[in-house]
Scaffold this active site. Structure first.
Site, mmCIF file in Angstrom:
data_model
loop_
_atom_site.group_PDB
_atom_site.id
_atom_site.type_symbol
_atom_site.label_atom_id
_atom_site.label_comp_id
_atom_site.label_asym_id
_atom_site.label_seq_id
_atom_site.Cartn_x
_atom_site.Cartn_y
_atom_site.Cartn_z
ATOM 1 N N ALA A 245 19.598 38.101 1.653
ATOM 2 C CA ALA A 245 19.624 36.646 1.752
ATOM 3 C C ALA A 245 18.592 36.251 2.801
ATOM 4 O O ALA A 245 18.266 37.034 3.703
ATOM 5 C CB ALA A 245 21.017 36.190 2.168
ATOM 6 N N GLU B 179 23.391 43.160 -3.411
ATOM 7 C CA GLU B 179 24.488 42.409 -4.049
ATOM 8 C C GLU B 179 24.023 41.749 -5.353
ATOM 9 O O GLU B 179 24.762 41.722 -6.336
ATOM 10 C CB GLU B 179 25.026 41.364 -3.049
ATOM 11 C CG GLU B 179 25.730 42.047 -1.872
ATOM 12 C CD GLU B 179 25.959 41.113 -0.690
ATOM 13 O OE1 GLU B 179 24.983 40.492 -0.219
ATOM 14 O OE2 GLU B 179 27.104 40.984 -0.244
ATOM 15 N N GLU C 37 24.036 43.884 6.904
ATOM 16 C CA GLU C 37 24.445 42.626 7.556
ATOM 17 C C GLU C 37 25.066 42.857 8.929
ATOM 18 O O GLU C 37 24.938 42.023 9.831
ATOM 19 C CB GLU C 37 25.442 41.863 6.668
ATOM 20 C CG GLU C 37 24.849 41.295 5.380
ATOM 21 C CD GLU C 37 24.869 42.255 4.197
ATOM 22 O OE1 GLU C 37 25.097 43.474 4.402
ATOM 23 O OE2 GLU C 37 24.656 41.795 3.066
ATOM 24 N N GLY D 157 21.904 40.843 0.408
ATOM 25 C CA GLY D 157 21.997 40.071 -0.829
ATOM 26 C C GLY D 157 21.186 40.679 -1.976
ATOM 27 O O GLY D 157 21.505 40.452 -3.145
HETATM 28 N N1 CAA Z 1 15.165 37.031 5.186
HETATM 29 C C1 CAA Z 1 14.058 36.355 5.546
HETATM 30 N N2 CAA Z 1 12.850 36.940 5.714
HETATM 31 C C2 CAA Z 1 12.770 38.259 5.508
HETATM 32 C C3 CAA Z 1 13.887 39.027 5.119
HETATM 33 C C4 CAA Z 1 15.118 38.353 4.959
HETATM 34 N N3 CAA Z 1 16.243 39.000 4.556
HETATM 35 N N4 CAA Z 1 13.502 40.324 5.009
HETATM 36 C C5 CAA Z 1 12.183 40.348 5.301
HETATM 37 N N5 CAA Z 1 11.740 39.118 5.601
HETATM 38 C C6 CAA Z 1 10.378 38.708 5.980
HETATM 39 C C7 CAA Z 1 10.063 39.140 7.399
HETATM 40 O O1 CAA Z 1 10.579 38.215 8.327
HETATM 41 C C8 CAA Z 1 8.551 39.152 7.369
HETATM 42 O O2 CAA Z 1 8.084 37.842 7.450
HETATM 43 P P1 CAA Z 1 6.909 37.471 8.540
HETATM 44 O O3 CAA Z 1 5.715 38.238 8.059
HETATM 45 O O4 CAA Z 1 6.778 35.978 8.388
HETATM 46 O O5 CAA Z 1 7.406 37.935 9.852
HETATM 47 C C9 CAA Z 1 8.238 39.645 5.953
HETATM 48 O O6 CAA Z 1 9.435 39.406 5.188
HETATM 49 C C10 CAA Z 1 7.950 41.127 5.888
HETATM 50 O O7 CAA Z 1 9.002 41.810 6.515
HETATM 51 P P2 CAA Z 1 8.777 42.931 7.654
HETATM 52 O O8 CAA Z 1 7.542 42.634 8.428
HETATM 53 O O9 CAA Z 1 10.050 43.065 8.408
HETATM 54 O O10 CAA Z 1 8.508 44.208 6.710
HETATM 55 P P3 CAA Z 1 8.782 45.733 7.093
HETATM 56 O O11 CAA Z 1 8.150 46.530 5.993
HETATM 57 O O12 CAA Z 1 8.395 46.023 8.491
HETATM 58 O O13 CAA Z 1 10.395 45.910 6.997
HETATM 59 C C11 CAA Z 1 12.574 45.602 6.006
HETATM 60 C C12 CAA Z 1 11.046 45.774 5.764
HETATM 61 C C13 CAA Z 1 13.152 46.902 6.590
HETATM 62 C C14 CAA Z 1 13.209 45.311 4.654
HETATM 63 C C15 CAA Z 1 12.800 44.446 7.017
HETATM 64 O O14 CAA Z 1 12.068 43.307 6.569
HETATM 65 C C16 CAA Z 1 14.243 44.034 7.170
HETATM 66 O O15 CAA Z 1 15.007 44.705 7.841
HETATM 67 N N6 CAA Z 1 14.640 42.899 6.545
HETATM 68 C C17 CAA Z 1 15.954 42.334 6.675
HETATM 69 C C18 CAA Z 1 16.974 43.128 5.887
HETATM 70 C C19 CAA Z 1 18.352 42.533 6.077
HETATM 71 O O16 CAA Z 1 18.897 42.502 7.164
HETATM 72 N N7 CAA Z 1 18.933 42.048 4.954
HETATM 73 C C20 CAA Z 1 20.245 41.426 4.972
HETATM 74 C C21 CAA Z 1 20.110 39.930 5.061
HETATM 75 S S1 CAA Z 1 21.658 39.110 5.340
HETATM 76 C C22 CAA Z 1 22.366 39.049 3.810
HETATM 77 O O17 CAA Z 1 21.814 39.459 2.815
HETATM 78 C C23 CAA Z 1 23.734 38.424 3.790
HETATM 79 C C24 CAA Z 1 24.500 38.621 2.543
HETATM 80 O O18 CAA Z 1 25.435 39.360 2.425
HETATM 81 C C25 CAA Z 1 24.134 37.871 1.363
#
Ligand code: CAA
Length: 257
Positions: free
Chosen positions: A65, A111, A131, A108
Site C-alpha cells: 500500500a 495481499e 507492515e 498490500g
Molecule cells: N509506498 C510508497 N512508496 C513506495 C513504497 C510504498 N509501499 N515502496 C517503495 N516506494 C517508493 C520509494 O519511496 C521510492 O520512492 P522515491 O524514489 O521517491 O524515494 C521508490 O518507490 C523506490 O523505492 P526504493 O528506493 O526504496 O527501492 P529499493 O530497491 O531500495 O527498495 C523495497 C525496494 C525493499 C521494496 C523498498 O522500497 C521497501 O521496503 N518498500 C516498502 C515495502 C513495505 O513496507 N510495504 C508495506 C506497505 S504497508 C501495507 O502494504 C499495508 C497493508 O497491509 C495494505
C-alpha cells in the site's frame, strides 16, 4: 481503456492489467484501486473475455500500500472510510484472475496477489508482509489470507518478523501455484489464462465459485454446494458438447451456453 496507474489491454480472450507506477514500485494508492476495479468491471462485462491476468514490473509486482498516501491518516479517517474495504470488491469478480508476480510483492502487493485466484511467480519473486516494520500490521487481508494459504506457523513468522520469502519457499508452502523463469512470466500467465478462457465460461465461473466456497463454509456444506452446482451443470449445452467431444475423440467447441 486509458487509466492513470495501470495499463489495461486485451490479448485474445484474456484481459491483461499491468500496474504502472514504476517510480513508486507500483505502490497501491487509491487511484490504483479505482483503476483496477474499473478495468476488472469492464472485463467482467465483456462477453469476449474469459479470464484476467494482473501483473506488475520486473522489479515489483507491488511494494505495498502507498505508505506516503496513508502516513498522515488519523484513526477516525481510517475508521470512517473503512480504509481498504474497497479491495474486497476485487474478490467479488466472477471470472478467474491470475496474479503474475515478479520482484517484490510486499504488504498490500502480497495481499493483492492473494486476492487473485492463483499466483504464478517468476523465479525473482519475493513475498512478504513487512507492515510490522512500519509499526502496523497487514490491513488488506494478509493476516487472514496468508494464514489460510501457508498455515499458522509460517504466517506468524512472516507477519511478526516482516521477512521476505523467495519464490521457491512460496511454492513449497503453497502460496504460489508454479514458478517460471522471469523472462517468461507474462507469456506463461497469459497462456494459462487463455487455456482457461477456451473452456466453458459458465463452467469455469461455477468452478471458481465452488473452490472459493471452501474458504467460507464447513466441509459438509461445501460438499453439498459442490454437488448442487455440479448437478446444475447438466443444464449446460457445454456439458453436452464437452462429453460428446470426448466420446467422439474431437476437440470440444464450447459456446458458453
Ligand atoms: N509506498 C510508497 N512508496 C513506495 C513504497 C510504498 N509501499 N515502496 C517503495 N516506494 C517508493 C520509494 O519511496 C521510492 O520512492 P522515491 O524514489 O521517491 O524515494 C521508490 O518507490 C523506490 O523505492 P526504493 O528506493 O526504496 O527501492 P529499493 O530497491 O531500495 O527498495 C523495497 C525496494 C525493499 C521494496 C523498498 O522500497 C521497501 O521496503 N518498500 C516498502 C515495502 C513495505 O513496507 N510495504 C508495506 C506497505 S504497508 C501495507 O502494504 C499495508 C497493508 O497491509 C495494505
Amino acid at each position: 481503456m486509458a487509466h492513470e496507474t495501470i495499463i489495461a489491454e486485451t490479448r485474445g480472450k484474456v484481459g491483461l492489467i499491468t500496474l504502472n507506477r514504476p517510480k513508486a514500485l507500483n505502490a497501491l494508492n487509491s487511484q490504483v484501486l479505482a483503476d483496477i476495479l474499473d478495468a476488472v468491471k469492464a472485463f467482467e462485462a465483456d462477453p469476449k473475455i474469459g479470464a484476467m491476468v494482473i501483473t506488475g514490473s520486473e522489479k515489483a509486482f507491488a511494494a505495498g500500500a502507498d505508505i506516503k498516501e496513508m502516513q498522515t491518516k488519523t484513526y477516525v479517517e481510517a475508521f470512517l472510510q473503512d480504509f481498504f474495504v474497497g479491495w474486497e470488491e476485487l474478490t467479488r469478480a466472477r471470472k478467474p484472475i491470475i496474479a503474475a508476480v515478479a520482484g517484490y510483492a510486499l504488504g498490500g502487493g502480497c495481499e493483492l496477489a492473494m486476492m487473485c485466484d492463483f499466483i504464478i511467480a517468476a523465479d525473482s519473486a519475493k513475498f512478504g508482509q513487512p507492515e510490522i516494520t512500519l509499526g502496523v500490521m497487514p490491513g488488506m487481508g494478509g493476516s487472514q489470507r496468508l494464514t489460510r494459504f501457508v498455515g499458522k506457523s509460517k504466517a506468524m513468522d512472516m507477519v511478526l518478523t516482516g521477512r521476505m520469502m523467495d519464490a521457491a519457499e512460496a511454492e513449497r508452502c503453497g502460496l504460489v501455484s508454479r514458478i517460471v523463469p522471469a523472462a517468461d512470466l507474462v507469456d506463461e500467465a497469459l497462456k494459462a489464462a487463455a487455456k482457461i478462457a477456451d473452456f466453458s465460461l459458465p463452467a469455469v465461473m461455477m468452478a471458481k465459485e465452488a473452490v472459493n466456497r471452501s474458504y467460507e463454509t464447513t466441509l459438509a456444506e461445501g460438499l453439498r454446494f459442490e454437488r448442487r452446482v455440479f448437478h446444475s451443470m447438466f443444464a449446460l449445452d457445454d456439458q453436452k458438447e464437452g462429453m460428446a467431444a470426448f466420446a467422439e475423440k474431437r476437440k470440444a467447441n464450447f459456446t458458453n451456453s
